[in-house]
Design a protein around this motif. Structure first.
Motif, PDB file in Angstrom:
ATOM      1  N   THR A   1       6.974 -78.882 -71.808  1.00  0.00           N
ATOM      2  CA  THR A   1       7.292 -79.464 -70.510  1.00  0.00           C
ATOM      3  C   THR A   1       8.480 -78.693 -69.945  1.00  0.00           C
ATOM      4  O   THR A   1       9.255 -78.106 -70.702  1.00  0.00           O
ATOM      5  CB  THR A   1       7.656 -80.954 -70.620  1.00  0.00           C
ATOM      6  N   ALA A   2       8.636 -78.699 -68.619  1.00  0.00           N
ATOM      7  CA  ALA A   2       9.713 -77.852 -68.088  1.00  0.00           C
ATOM      8  C   ALA A   2      10.051 -78.169 -66.645  1.00  0.00           C
ATOM      9  O   ALA A   2       9.226 -78.638 -65.868  1.00  0.00           O
ATOM     10  CB  ALA A   2       9.319 -76.383 -68.196  1.00  0.00           C
ATOM     11  N   LEU A   3      11.306 -77.858 -66.311  1.00  0.00           N
ATOM     12  CA  LEU A   3      11.793 -77.809 -64.938  1.00  0.00           C
ATOM     13  C   LEU A   3      12.351 -76.413 -64.697  1.00  0.00           C
ATOM     14  O   LEU A   3      12.731 -75.710 -65.632  1.00  0.00           O
ATOM     15  CB  LEU A   3      12.900 -78.841 -64.703  1.00  0.00           C
TER      16      LEU A   3
ATOM     17  N   GLY B   1      16.040 -69.289 -62.960  1.00  0.00           N
ATOM     18  CA  GLY B   1      14.760 -68.869 -63.509  1.00  0.00           C
ATOM     19  C   GLY B   1      13.838 -70.037 -63.786  1.00  0.00           C
ATOM     20  O   GLY B   1      14.227 -71.212 -63.693  1.00  0.00           O
ATOM     21  N   LYS B   2      12.593 -69.689 -64.163  1.00  0.00           N
ATOM     22  CA  LYS B   2      11.559 -70.690 -64.418  1.00  0.00           C
ATOM     23  C   LYS B   2      11.724 -71.326 -65.793  1.00  0.00           C
ATOM     24  O   LYS B   2      12.097 -70.670 -66.761  1.00  0.00           O
ATOM     25  CB  LYS B   2      10.174 -70.037 -64.358  1.00  0.00           C
ATOM     26  N   ASN B   3      11.418 -72.607 -65.852  1.00  0.00           N
ATOM     27  CA  ASN B   3      11.244 -73.327 -67.119  1.00  0.00           C
ATOM     28  C   ASN B   3      12.466 -73.277 -68.027  1.00  0.00           C
ATOM     29  O   ASN B   3      12.343 -73.262 -69.254  1.00  0.00           O
ATOM     30  CB  ASN B   3      10.027 -72.775 -67.884  1.00  0.00           C
ATOM     31  N   LEU B   4      13.654 -73.266 -67.436  1.00  0.00           N
ATOM     32  CA  LEU B   4      14.874 -73.167 -68.240  1.00  0.00           C
ATOM     33  C   LEU B   4      15.348 -74.515 -68.774  1.00  0.00           C
ATOM     34  O   LEU B   4      16.210 -74.568 -69.653  1.00  0.00           O
ATOM     35  CB  LEU B   4      15.988 -72.501 -67.431  1.00  0.00           C
TER      36      LEU B   4
ATOM     37  N   ALA C   1       9.612 -62.894 -64.582  1.00  0.00           N
ATOM     38  CA  ALA C   1      10.656 -62.264 -63.771  1.00  0.00           C
ATOM     39  C   ALA C   1      10.109 -61.899 -62.392  1.00  0.00           C
ATOM     40  O   ALA C   1      10.759 -62.144 -61.364  1.00  0.00           O
ATOM     41  CB  ALA C   1      11.189 -61.015 -64.479  1.00  0.00           C
ATOM     42  N   VAL C   2       8.918 -61.331 -62.353  1.00  0.00           N
ATOM     43  CA  VAL C   2       8.293 -60.976 -61.078  1.00  0.00           C
ATOM     44  C   VAL C   2       8.009 -62.215 -60.249  1.00  0.00           C
ATOM     45  O   VAL C   2       8.222 -62.241 -59.026  1.00  0.00           O
ATOM     46  CB  VAL C   2       6.995 -60.171 -61.328  1.00  0.00           C
TER      47      VAL C   2
ATOM     48  N   ASP D   1      15.401 -64.802 -69.651  1.00  0.00           N
ATOM     49  CA  ASP D   1      14.182 -65.161 -70.368  1.00  0.00           C
ATOM     50  C   ASP D   1      14.521 -66.020 -71.582  1.00  0.00           C
ATOM     51  O   ASP D   1      15.425 -65.700 -72.351  1.00  0.00           O
ATOM     52  CB  ASP D   1      13.444 -63.892 -70.812  1.00  0.00           C
ATOM     53  N   LYS D   2      13.768 -67.095 -71.765  1.00  0.00           N
ATOM     54  CA  LYS D   2      14.025 -68.024 -72.874  1.00  0.00           C
ATOM     55  C   LYS D   2      13.796 -67.374 -74.238  1.00  0.00           C
ATOM     56  O   LYS D   2      14.262 -67.879 -75.258  1.00  0.00           O
ATOM     57  CB  LYS D   2      13.125 -69.265 -72.752  1.00  0.00           C
TER      58      LYS D   2
END
Length: 366
Positions: free
Chosen positions: A144-146, A151-154, A251-252, A319-320
């Motif tokens: 699950t993520a916000l 960045g995405k899904n951090l 990243a893109v 990046d995670k």
């Protein structure tokens, strides 16, 4: 009905796949949940199509339903939106004995799953993914993520559902771009898996063929991912393979600021990463044109000016999968033969710069 059993250390559940399944969803849900309050979370795209059918079934089955409709789009995966949902659950007196159902694509599933995992330290959760991307990827595995501005899904959690109901009939309401975005994840899994699955995708030349073969494509994708998740639930080892194409793709996608769908960015990331490792000597494989051809056959993008952006490496730093000063790159030695290689971030930066300038890299990725 195809049933895939997921057995984890602390939880077992089923993924059920069948055309027309949403017409009997309450019957399926009643097999795993007793009567309770349900927050039925969906978005402004899905609600007009399916909310009434699902809600009425649940009510007839004895559930008390609170429908919650969020704005469609990635921007809903935010801390502000999650606070609004917490407030709605509290106002409706939800307790830890109640549950959340995600009826929608990846954004709905990520957000609803995060809410379920954190409200009162965790309440029951069921996934009903409506997009191809969600059916083959984001609904399976318990992530699950916000998103954050960085960045995405951090922000997120690992939180497994009690049940996943996948109905390929939902796909008929998708536009072609959404369908193809989901197909990029199928190509990713097929490349990782190889064999007859890869042979199948190499024969697909159009969105129509994707729809015609959707059920078997979904089954094979979900089965592969379920096996990976059962072997490595928290992504400490083998599950990192599923990040193929995502290191650069995420990243893109962030740099695109909404102009690229997730699957489109993954498509670009698959080609960019494979090209990078081949040009840098990490593998002797020559798969970049092979993968490019499969993706281009249905009209997916495989290149972007954003790959030349000065901000690309900055995004990679968030990046995670980063481990200190290194990052794990996933690539293919051959179709069906994925590898994971940890490399220093400085080396990655040098190789990205060499791609941008056309010069030879100052250091290899090895």
């Amino acid at each position: 009905m195809v049933i895939i059993d997921v057995h984890l250390t602390q939880k077992n559940y089923q993924i059920r796949i069948q055309s027309g399944l949403y017409h009997i969803c309450a019957e399926q849900i009643a097999q795993v949940w007793t009567p309770r309050q349900i927050a039925l979370i969906t978005d402004t795209n899905v609600a007009p199509l399916y909310l009434e059918t699902v809600e009425s079934q649940l009510i007839q089955a004895g559930y008390q339903v609170t429908p919650i409709i969020i704005p469609a789009g990635e921007t809903s995966k935010s801390l502000d939106q999650s606070m609004a949902l917490y407030s709605q659950l509290a106002a409706a007196n939800f307790t830890r004995h109640d549950g959340v159902i995600a009826l929608g694509g990846g954004v709905v599933g990520d957000l609803a799953g995060f809410i379920a995992s954190t409200y009162m330290r965790g309440i029951a959760f069921i996934q009903m993914p409506t997009s191809l991307l969600a059916q083959v990827d984001s609904s399976v595995g318990g992530k699950t993520a916000l998103d954050l501005p960085a960045g995405k899904n951090l922000v997120g959690s690992f939180y497994q559902p009690d049940l996943i109901l996948i109905d390929p009939d939902f796909l008929t309401s998708l536009d072609q771009r959404q369908l193809l975005a989901g197909y990029a994840e199928i190509v990713k899994v097929a490349a990782l898996n190889g064999g007859t699955f890869w042979q199948q995708v190499t024969g697909i030349q159009s969105a129509h063929m994707i729809l015609a073969q959707a059920e078997t494509l979904i089954q094979q994708s979900v089965y592969y991912k379920a096996q990976i998740v059962m072997a490595d639930e928290k992504e400490s080892n083998q599950r990192q393979l599923l990040n193929y194409g995502h290191t650069i793709g995420h990243a893109v996608e962030t740099l695109a600021n909404g102009s690229l769908m997730h699957g489109e960015a993954v498509s670009i990331g698959l080609v960019a990463m494979q090209h990078l490792v081949e040009q840098s000597g990490l593998t002797e494989a020559h798969l970049t044109p092979v993968i490019t051809t499969v993706l281009n056959a249905v009209g997916l993008p495989t290149d972007s000016p954003l790959l030349m952006s000065d901000r690309l490496f900055t995004q990679l730093l968030h990046d995670k999968k980063n481990q200190g000063d290194a990052i794990n790159l996933v690539y293919l030695d051959a179709i069906g033969v994925p590898k994971i290689q940890s490399i220093p971030l400085t080396t990655l930066a040098a190789n990205l710069f060499s791609k941008k300038t056309g010069n030879q890299p100052t250091d290899t990725l090895q």
